[in-house]
Scaffold this motif. Structure first.
Motif, short mmCIF file in Angstrom:
data_model
loop_
_atom_site.label_atom_id
_atom_site.label_comp_id
_atom_site.label_asym_id
_atom_site.label_seq_id
_atom_site.Cartn_x
_atom_site.Cartn_y
_atom_site.Cartn_z
N ASN A 41 -35.77 -33.23 59.61
CA ASN A 41 -37.12 -32.74 59.32
C ASN A 41 -37.82 -33.53 58.21
OD1 ASN A 41 -37.47 -30.02 60.96
ND2 ASN A 41 -35.37 -30.07 60.18
N GLN A 42 -37.27 -34.68 57.85
CA GLN A 42 -37.90 -35.54 56.85
C GLN A 42 -39.12 -36.23 57.45
OE1 GLN A 42 -36.60 -36.22 53.42
NE2 GLN A 42 -38.80 -36.69 53.40
N THR A 43 -40.26 -36.16 56.76
CA THR A 43 -41.48 -36.84 57.18
C THR A 43 -42.02 -37.63 56.00
OG1 THR A 43 -43.11 -35.17 56.51
CG2 THR A 43 -41.97 -34.79 58.60
N SER A 44 -43.09 -38.36 56.25
CA SER A 44 -43.71 -39.13 55.16
C SER A 44 -44.32 -38.22 54.11
CB SER A 44 -44.79 -40.05 55.74
OG SER A 44 -45.80 -39.29 56.40
N LYS A 45 -44.61 -36.97 54.46
CA LYS A 45 -45.19 -36.01 53.52
C LYS A 45 -44.13 -35.18 52.80
CE LYS A 45 -49.40 -35.42 56.27
NZ LYS A 45 -50.25 -34.43 57.01
N GLY A 46 -42.92 -35.23 53.30
CA GLY A 46 -41.85 -34.43 52.71
C GLY A 46 -41.02 -33.77 53.80
N ILE A 47 -40.16 -32.84 53.41
CA ILE A 47 -39.28 -32.14 54.35
C ILE A 47 -40.07 -30.96 54.91
CG2 ILE A 47 -37.08 -30.96 54.61
CD1 ILE A 47 -36.46 -32.51 51.81
N ARG A 48 -40.25 -30.95 56.22
CA ARG A 48 -41.19 -30.02 56.84
C ARG A 48 -40.55 -28.72 57.30
NH1 ARG A 48 -43.81 -28.15 61.33
NH2 ARG A 48 -46.10 -28.33 61.38
N THR A 49 -41.21 -27.62 56.96
CA THR A 49 -40.90 -26.32 57.55
C THR A 49 -42.25 -25.60 57.72
OG1 THR A 49 -39.62 -24.26 57.31
CG2 THR A 49 -40.41 -25.28 55.28
N ASN A 50 -42.25 -24.28 57.80
CA ASN A 50 -43.53 -23.58 57.95
C ASN A 50 -43.59 -22.34 57.06
OD1 ASN A 50 -41.71 -22.02 59.70
ND2 ASN A 50 -43.57 -20.97 60.38
N SER A 51 -44.79 -21.96 56.71
CA SER A 51 -45.04 -20.75 55.92
C SER A 51 -45.96 -19.86 56.74
CB SER A 51 -45.71 -21.12 54.59
OG SER A 51 -46.10 -19.96 53.87
N LYS A 52 -45.44 -18.76 57.25
CA LYS A 52 -46.22 -17.86 58.10
C LYS A 52 -46.43 -16.54 57.38
CE LYS A 52 -46.98 -16.55 62.86
NZ LYS A 52 -46.50 -16.58 64.26
N ARG A 53 -47.69 -16.16 57.19
CA ARG A 53 -48.06 -14.97 56.43
C ARG A 53 -49.10 -14.15 57.17
NH1 ARG A 53 -44.29 -16.96 54.27
NH2 ARG A 53 -44.08 -17.66 52.10
N PHE A 54 -49.15 -12.85 56.85
CA PHE A 54 -50.28 -12.05 57.31
C PHE A 54 -50.82 -11.24 56.15
CE2 PHE A 54 -46.59 -9.33 58.28
CZ PHE A 54 -46.99 -8.08 57.85
N LEU A 55 -52.12 -11.03 56.17
CA LEU A 55 -52.83 -10.32 55.12
C LEU A 55 -53.45 -9.06 55.70
CD1 LEU A 55 -54.08 -10.35 52.17
CD2 LEU A 55 -56.07 -11.43 53.24
N LEU A 56 -53.19 -7.92 55.06
CA LEU A 56 -53.78 -6.66 55.46
C LEU A 56 -54.77 -6.20 54.39
CD1 LEU A 56 -50.59 -4.79 56.72
CD2 LEU A 56 -52.40 -5.77 58.13
N LYS A 57 -55.93 -5.80 54.82
CA LYS A 57 -56.94 -5.24 53.92
C LYS A 57 -57.40 -3.91 54.49
CE LYS A 57 -61.16 -6.87 53.89
NZ LYS A 57 -62.34 -7.76 53.67
N ALA A 58 -57.37 -2.86 53.67
CA ALA A 58 -57.74 -1.53 54.15
C ALA A 58 -58.39 -0.74 53.02
CB ALA A 58 -56.49 -0.80 54.66
N TYR A 59 -59.18 0.25 53.41
CA TYR A 59 -59.87 1.10 52.45
C TYR A 59 -59.42 2.55 52.61
CZ TYR A 59 -63.07 -2.78 51.65
OH TYR A 59 -63.60 -4.02 51.34
N LYS A 60 -59.22 3.22 51.50
CA LYS A 60 -58.93 4.64 51.57
C LYS A 60 -60.20 5.38 51.97
CE LYS A 60 -57.29 8.60 48.88
NZ LYS A 60 -56.77 9.08 47.57
N LYS A 61 -60.06 6.23 52.97
CA LYS A 61 -61.22 6.92 53.49
C LYS A 61 -61.93 7.75 52.42
CE LYS A 61 -59.51 7.34 58.24
NZ LYS A 61 -59.08 8.28 59.31
N GLU A 62 -63.25 7.71 52.46
CA GLU A 62 -64.05 8.55 51.57
C GLU A 62 -63.84 10.01 51.94
OE1 GLU A 62 -65.87 7.64 49.06
OE2 GLU A 62 -66.30 5.50 49.33
N GLN A 63 -63.86 10.88 50.94
CA GLN A 63 -63.69 12.30 51.22
C GLN A 63 -64.88 12.84 52.00
OE1 GLN A 63 -63.15 13.98 47.32
NE2 GLN A 63 -61.00 13.39 47.21
#
Length: 251
Positions: free
Chosen positions: A227-249
């Motif tokens: 996995n060596q490349t000219s940019k470095g040793i390659r792998t992956n970073s997989k993320r998910f972002l959750l955004k939510a609001y507490k319901k108004e009363q």
């Protein structure tokens, strides 16, 4: 128990401080704590769940009135307090506490955040004000896929990608959150030297019990070559972002 012992050991060593690690990412769609800062106001009170060594949450100090970081690990909290003193952030506090049993009054916080750690959606909703925002970034099952394939083991190895995200969305809905948004990225990640990737594996649970299996270093060296490349040793970073609001009363 093995994960907890690993986490305590890491907390005593350096928290989640990866500042010396030389790597770069291509395709990361956001920086989590900068994203959180965009939603905080000068007078807001913020809770960070699973704050680790506190290095990242202090990025929020300038954008709100008070930041409270909690972590289950006593060693992590000690490291976070030390880091807080060095950074001279008087409006940041660190407490040892479990995410599923938050010792705060109802509706105390304007925002709650959680990065790369479990949280309890119902407890987060309880301590948030009506209309308060919850932000969480989590590691997807498909993260470091080539590494886990090489070693034949790893975090969420063999699990269907997206399961964790689906579960958290359901839990947020059941806890009374609304306007739930989900964003994903799968970025290419390059580690400059083998020592950088080695540091990552020794200081995270990506490959459980790394170095304890007889063939681990042989597998590691083979992975470097493949996995060596000219940019470095390659792998992956997989993320998910959750955004939510507490319901108004309801009136």
């Amino acid at each position: 128990m093995d994960e907890q012992r690993f986490y305590e050991k890491l907390g005593k060593a350096n928290g989640w401080d990866f500042s010396t690690l030389k790597s770069e990412s291509e395709g990361a769609a956001w920086d989590f704590y900068r994203e959180a800062a965009n939603y905080s106001a000068p007078g807001s009170i913020v809770l960070d769940i699973g704050t680790g060594g506190g290095e990242n949450v202090m990025k929020l100090a300038e954008s709100c009135a008070l930041v409270v970081g909690i972590d289950l690990s006593e060693a992590m909290v000690e490291t976070a307090r030390s880091n807080g003193e060095k950074a001279n952030c008087p409006n940041v506090r660190f407490l040892q506490m479990a995410a599923e049993s938050l010792h705060f009054p109802e509706g105390f916080f304007d925002m709650a955040t959680s990065r790369h750690c479990p949280y309890d959606a119902a407890e987060a909703a309880r301590v948030l004000k009506a209309g308060g925002i919850f932000l969480s970034q989590q590691v997807s099952e498909g993260d470091k896929e080539n590494l886990k394939q090489a070693f034949g083991r790893g975090q969420a190895f063999g699990q269907r990608d997206g399961m964790l995200k689906e579960r958290y969305i359901i839990e947020l809905e059941e806890a009374g959150f609304s306007d739930i948004e989900c964003h994903d990225y799968d970025a290419a990640e390059y580690y400059q030297e083998p020592e950088d990737l080695l540091f990552l594996l020794q200081h995270t649970p990506i490959i459980p019990n790394f170095g304890e299996e007889p063939q681990d270093m042989e597998t590691f060296n083979k992975f470097i070559l493949q996995n060596q490349t000219s940019k470095g040793i390659r792998t992956n970073s997989k993320r998910f972002l959750l955004k939510a609001y507490k319901k108004e009363q309801e009136k």
